[in-house]
Design an enzyme around this catalytic site. Structure first.
Site, PDB file in Angstrom:
ATOM      1  CB  ALA A  99      -0.960  -0.005   1.184  1.00  8.68           C
ATOM      2  CB  THR A 100       4.205   2.150   1.339  1.00 18.05           C
ATOM      3  OG1 THR A 100       3.880   1.868   2.704  1.00 18.05           O
ATOM      4  CG2 THR A 100       5.135   3.348   1.273  1.00 18.05           C
ATOM      5  CB  SER A 226      -1.374  -3.588   2.090  1.00 21.54           C
ATOM      6  OG  SER A 226      -0.303  -4.307   2.685  1.00 21.54           O
ATOM      7  CB  CYS A 357       4.337   3.652  10.598  1.00 18.92           C
ATOM      8  SG  CYS A 357       3.405   2.484   9.630  1.00 18.92           S
TER       9      CYS A 357
HETATM   10  C1  LIG Z   1      -0.214  -0.815   6.577  1.00 22.53           C
HETATM   11  C2  LIG Z   1      -0.783   0.360   5.914  1.00 22.53           C
HETATM   12  C3  LIG Z   1      -0.133   0.983   4.840  1.00 22.53           C
HETATM   13  C4  LIG Z   1       1.205   0.494   4.341  1.00 22.53           C
HETATM   14  O1  LIG Z   1       1.049  -0.710   3.660  1.00 22.53           O
HETATM   15  P1  LIG Z   1       2.333  -1.566   3.223  1.00 22.53           P
HETATM   16  O2  LIG Z   1       1.747  -2.623   2.358  1.00 22.53           O
HETATM   17  O3  LIG Z   1       2.916  -2.082   4.490  1.00 22.53           O
HETATM   18  O4  LIG Z   1       3.239  -0.655   2.487  1.00 22.53           O
HETATM   19  C5  LIG Z   1      -0.718   2.075   4.270  1.00 22.53           C
HETATM   20  N1  LIG Z   1      -1.888   2.541   4.704  1.00 22.53           N
HETATM   21  C6  LIG Z   1      -2.559   1.973   5.728  1.00 22.53           C
HETATM   22  C7  LIG Z   1      -3.870   2.525   6.154  1.00 22.53           C
HETATM   23  C8  LIG Z   1      -2.020   0.865   6.363  1.00 22.53           C
HETATM   24  O5  LIG Z   1      -2.669   0.317   7.391  1.00 22.53           O
END
Ligand SMILES: *Cc1c(COP(=O)(O)O)cnc(C)c1O
Length: 413
Positions: A99-100, A226, A357
């Protein structure tokens, strides 16, 4: 088509019974931090296994059966994901590392494709993977509005409408918050954006498989997902990029190379991860309603135990109404309690204070501060995320540990 061993999504392979309580591994201490990450479901691992072994082909190799079989697995995963998420076409699914990356591709990719800097609207309680790309845009001459929220984390639609301008190119509002579990009225927001020709992005990392989502029906142009938040593998995610229609969604790539993913995201696809992501979303969707009801039960039981013993000292964060929050999320703050001592006294209970994070940093959570919490109250907060594999025993264990840790500071409470 060549034979595809371990095809992840064949209908007969997924017709198995109810949520399998033994489908995720368990440690010796209850894991109650499912917003940070989730264990890999064994059924997902099983679907991935062939592609970690004999089926090692490159999905972009077009000259032999190794490549064809890998390509067929990716095509099937893409079709299944488009279908599960409500996207019109498989090619609207762009695989990423998580998701990042999806958020960065959506926000910076849209900006890079724009002829000139414009205006972006987001919310103070977004994940850093949305806020930081927006702040990067600000450094590049874009104007960024970070909307405030009320004491329960709610965004005002009137504030949103007021913030929209003639040069607003993008609005980004997360579907479900990773700290306080609040859900945003994303369909209503999308509608307001579209009425003004503005593209809407939602970070749905916490939402997919937890709440009903239909990117087509809800008008979600850009959607970040993600794998590891829904019992899939780490290192994979997707961005749904709407094709056709209006407003036009135009992204520039952020990674260049072989032209994979329609030129938007070059790089050899991690076939096992892609197959695992599709299987994970498929299972999460199929079990969503039953699992949500179960998680609400666990969440409410823990709240009840804490409130009964600590009334007046424990505060529920986010909205109370079930329709407005994630089923497995409980965020509670303790008045008059030192947050660092509280965490140290929990004896290894796997919960977190803010998001994963931000918990490496000593600063209080930006989300809780946005609700109006003092820095001290924000630090004296526990985020509990129930998930698959948790049961009533975990509620009892958590209640006991949390009550003991709080009482160590405030006596009988
Ligand atoms: C965990 C998370 C992310 C980051 O996702 P990754 O796949 O770890 O990069 C971004 N947004 C939200 C809301 C999340 O919970």
């Amino acid at each position: 088509m060549a034979e595809r061993p371990g095809t992840p999504l064949a209908a007969d392979a997924v017709d198995d019974a109810d949520p399998a309580p033994d489908s995720v591994p368990r440690g010796s201490v209850p894991y109650l931090d499912h917003h940070a990450t989730t264990p890999l479901d064994e059924r997902v691992l099983e679907a991935m296994a062939p592609y970690l072994g004999a089926e090692f082909g490159n999905a972009a190799s077009t000259t032999h059966a190794y490549g064809w079989r890998a390509e067929a697995a990716v095509d099937l995963a893409r079709e299944q994901l488009a279908d599960l998420l409500g996207a019109a076409e498989p090619r609207e699914i762009v695989f990423t590392s998580g998701a990042t990356e999806s958020n960065n591709l959506a926000i910076l990719g849209l900006a890079d494709a724009a002829a000139e800097p414009g205006h972006v609207v987001t919310v103070a309680t977004e994940h850093p993977a949305v806020l930081d790309p927006c702040r990067e845009l600000a450094r590049r001459g874009w104007e960024v509005t970070e909307l405030p929220v009320d004491y329960e984390g709610r965004l005002s639609l009137a504030d949103l409408e007021e913030a929209l301008r003639a040069d607003t190119r993008l609005v980004s509002v997360m579907a479900a918050n990773n700290e306080i579990g609040i859900l945003a009225p994303i369909a209503e927001i999308a509608e307001r954006c579209h009425a003004r020709g503005i593209v809407f992005h939602t970070d749905a990392a916490q939402a997919v498989g937890k709440i009903p989502l239909d990117v087509g029906a809800q008008g979600l142009d850009l959607v970040s997902v993600s794998g590891h938040k829904l019992y899939g593998p780490k290192g994979v995610g997707l961005l749904r990029v709407r094709r056709g229609g209006s407003p036009r969604v135009k992204l520039a790539p952020r990674q260049f190379g072989g032209g994979h993913e329609g030129g938007l995201r070059s790089g050899t696809l991690p076939v096992p991860l892609v197959v695992g992501l599709a299987r994970a979303v498929e299972i999460a969707e199929r079990e969503r309603e039953a699992e949500a009801a179960r998680l609400v039960g666990l969440r409410d039981a823990l709240w009840h135990a804490l409130e009964t013993e600590l009334s007046g000292r424990v505060r529920w964060n986010g909205p109370r109404a079930a329709e407005e929050r994630l089923p497995g999320n409980l965020s509670v703050s303790f008045e008059g309690v030192d947050g660092e001592r509280l965490l140290a006294d929990l004896g290894g209970l796997a919960v977190s204070s803010g998001s994963a994070c931000s918990s490496a940093k000593p600063e209080p959570s930006h989300v809780l501060l946005a609700l109006g919490h003092s820095p001290a109250l924000a630090k004296a907060t526990l985020r509990i995320g129930f998930g698959r594999g948790n049961g009533p025993d975990d509620v009892a264990y958590a209640a006991e540990r949390i009550l003991a840790a709080v009482r160590r500071q405030v006596g009988g409470a």
